[in-house]
Design an enzyme around this catalytic site. Structure first.
Site, PDB file in Angstrom:
ATOM      1  N   GLY A   1      26.871 -30.544  -5.122  1.00 24.33           N
ATOM      2  CA  GLY A   1      26.217 -30.933  -3.867  1.00 24.33           C
ATOM      3  C   GLY A   1      25.166 -31.991  -4.129  1.00 24.33           C
ATOM      4  O   GLY A   1      24.149 -31.711  -4.766  1.00 24.33           O
TER       5      GLY A   1
ATOM      6  N   GLY B   1      23.200 -33.414  -2.086  1.00 22.05           N
ATOM      7  CA  GLY B   1      22.297 -33.486  -0.936  1.00 22.05           C
ATOM      8  C   GLY B   1      20.846 -33.434  -1.362  1.00 22.05           C
ATOM      9  O   GLY B   1      20.498 -33.841  -2.482  1.00 22.05           O
TER      10      GLY B   1
ATOM     11  N   LYS C   1      10.199 -14.219   1.186  1.00 18.54           N
ATOM     12  CA  LYS C   1      10.320 -15.519   1.856  1.00 18.54           C
ATOM     13  C   LYS C   1      10.916 -15.339   3.254  1.00 18.54           C
ATOM     14  O   LYS C   1      10.575 -16.068   4.188  1.00 18.54           O
ATOM     15  CB  LYS C   1      11.167 -16.486   1.020  1.00 18.54           C
ATOM     16  CG  LYS C   1      11.001 -17.937   1.483  1.00 18.54           C
ATOM     17  CD  LYS C   1      11.782 -18.967   0.676  1.00 18.54           C
ATOM     18  CE  LYS C   1      11.499 -20.376   1.215  1.00 18.54           C
ATOM     19  NZ  LYS C   1      12.494 -21.372   0.806  1.00 18.54           N
TER      20      LYS C   1
ATOM     21  N   ASN D   1      10.632 -16.888   7.163  1.00 19.30           N
ATOM     22  CA  ASN D   1      11.752 -17.619   7.772  1.00 19.30           C
ATOM     23  C   ASN D   1      12.339 -16.920   8.993  1.00 19.30           C
ATOM     24  O   ASN D   1      12.747 -17.588   9.945  1.00 19.30           O
ATOM     25  CB  ASN D   1      12.876 -17.811   6.736  1.00 19.30           C
ATOM     26  CG  ASN D   1      12.606 -18.998   5.828  1.00 19.30           C
ATOM     27  OD1 ASN D   1      11.970 -19.964   6.220  1.00 19.30           O
ATOM     28  ND2 ASN D   1      13.101 -18.923   4.600  1.00 19.30           N
TER      29      ASN D   1
ATOM     30  N   GLU E   1      21.520 -22.405   9.437  1.00 14.38           N
ATOM     31  CA  GLU E   1      21.793 -21.295   8.510  1.00 14.38           C
ATOM     32  C   GLU E   1      21.485 -19.947   9.170  1.00 14.38           C
ATOM     33  O   GLU E   1      20.646 -19.178   8.684  1.00 14.38           O
ATOM     34  CB  GLU E   1      20.986 -21.495   7.229  1.00 14.38           C
ATOM     35  CG  GLU E   1      21.426 -22.723   6.442  1.00 14.38           C
ATOM     36  CD  GLU E   1      20.632 -22.912   5.148  1.00 14.38           C
ATOM     37  OE1 GLU E   1      19.430 -23.247   5.243  1.00 14.38           O
ATOM     38  OE2 GLU E   1      21.217 -22.721   4.071  1.00 14.38           O
TER      39      GLU E   1
END
Lengths: 303, 303
Positions: free
Chosen positions: B7, B9, B185, B189, B268
């Site tokens: 990836g 990105g 975390k 989120n 996501e």
């Protein structure tokens, strides 16, 4: 019957026009639309036949009517900056009844508290109707009314109004327990209205077309039933299943809240969610799904 | 250390580039960006100084590398149609470790199940970084990494990677309980990411600026703590208050989910909400606020 309509919008224009058709003497308080309505009246486009509502009088303020009507019909949206009790005060005589045709629960309280001696009637409209321009109302579908004395009981005024509405072709039912009817309507409104906005503009069919969103609809409906029950308005056991089934048979539908959101108009968040959430809290009923929708709608309303 | 980044990105480009700066031999699997990256490498613009990452090799598929690297770094987003276990298979030797730098909880499972004999490392990135064009990455702020062996325990590979990252100026902490770190975390989120979208594009400051939305943030945070606790990852008692207080001191911030939403990219939702909701259900933990956010995000994702 002498009627004063406060608000020349969709609900006031349509139901005021129907009362005039049914033989009542109907005047209108118009503010932003005054100039057009005083000159042209209100033109209603309807699948049952277009009609032209020429009010007996058009005034800028209730007190300008110069007499006390039998009934003041309030068809205003339930928004924080709109104070119906102030708008009607100038025409409230000792025998004037108030008919509130509005969405949500606990919307009668400000008027009932301001005029404890007057008869308050509460009405639920099952209708798709929009004000498309000053003096123009588009009636798209439905139109049934449920009326009753607030907080409960019989009312000869309600019966007379129902008679006039029926004469004009409006199906109208009088109930002795209008608050229960409000809770029942909220079972539908509390999930579908906010979710249609929060899901990015979803129709009723889209919300019922997926497991997660259908389950959320059901969870919110159950919470509304629990609150209604806690305040003495227990609803039929099958109300949730029945409403879901009925909604599946409807043409996929944009809710009024979604139409308001898309048009950039304020939404009736307090009438549809806030009042019910506060009543739930006062009675110790857990409504976490409804609270979540309410908080998000408060957030989106501020944007 | 021989590293293959899958990836090209933002995450793969940035942390792959840092590993190369720190002395690792870093190759890249690039698909849509192959032509640019093979010719130009990846240019990273960063407040700590711009840099140019020239991969050792650029390949279209993992198997084209023709050797088994020590570590495969996966920096892909967690989306249903992206199957990291398939994308890395061609370069997975018996001693290859996988480092997943991704959002959410329970994101390691597909790779761990596909390669039960290999070491899986899990990483959390605290960073603002975006791919602005093929071969271009904009590092805006932060950059700290937390790494650890999945599901728990010590790892000499993690220690070595941390050493290389630190050499390149990336603060990097190795933990023996990375799953606990993931839950922690998620406390941040799970409310802020979806609510920023559902409240119509709200910043962290706007969400904390009003009682109803702040209370919803707290309710979701408490639910995440309850789920974490039920699966053996109890978090500190003061984690909610501390995160709220820390967030108030941050510059008002657009979440990654909001940036994805505004750019029309997939969000996501499963990594941030769906996985946690399913774990809660399996363990009988009530998470009605999180379930509501999840259902609405499913709805909005389909639009």
């Amino acid at each position: 019957m002498d009627v004063l309509v406060v608000g020349a919008g969709a609900i006031g224009g349509y139901y005021g026009g129907r009362l005039a058709q049914g033989g009542a003497c109907v005047s209108v308080v118009a503010r932003s639309d005054y100039a057009v309505v005083v000159r042209e009246g209100i033109r209603i486009q309807s699948p049952a036949g277009d009609f032209h509502f020429r009010p007996d009088r058009v005034v800028r303020e209730a007190e300008d009517l110069g007499r006390y009507p039998d009934v003041i019909l309030v068809g205003l949206k339930v928004l924080e900056h709109i104070r119906p009790e102030e708008l009607i005060r100038g025409a409230m005589g000792p025998k004037t009844s108030v008919l509130l045709i509005q969405n949500g629960v606990d919307v009668e309280r400000p008027v009932a508290e301001a005029f404890p001696e007057n008869e308050i009637l509460s009405g639920l409209a099952f209708i798709c109707v929009h004000r498309t321009a000053p003096g123009y109302v588009l009636h798209q579908d439905y139109g049934r009314l449920v009326l009753g004395r607030y907080p409960q009981g019989a009312s000869s005024t309600a019966e007379k109004l129902a008679e006039i509405f029926r004469r004009a072709g409006v199906p109208c039912e009088v109930t002795a327990s209008v608050v229960t009817a409000r809770w029942q309507k909220l079972v539908w409104n509390a999930p579908f209205n906010p979710m249609s906005v929060l899901c990015g503009g979803a129709s009723t069919a889209e919300m019922l077309g997926h497991e997660e969103t259908e389950n959320l609809v059901r969870a919110v409906m159950q919470e509304v039933c629990a609150v209604a029950s806690a305040v003495g308005h227990a609803l039929p056991d099958d109300v949730v299943d029945r409403m879901i089934a009925d909604t599946r048979t409807m043409t996929p539908y944009k809710t009024s809240m979604l139409l308001d959101y898309e048009a950039g108009r304020p939404m009736e968040v307090e009438a549809i969610l806030g009042n019910a959430v506060r009543i739930a809290r006062r009675h110790g009923v857990q409504v976490p799904h409804m609270e979540t929708l309410y908080a998000l709608m408060c957030g989106i309303s501020r944007k």
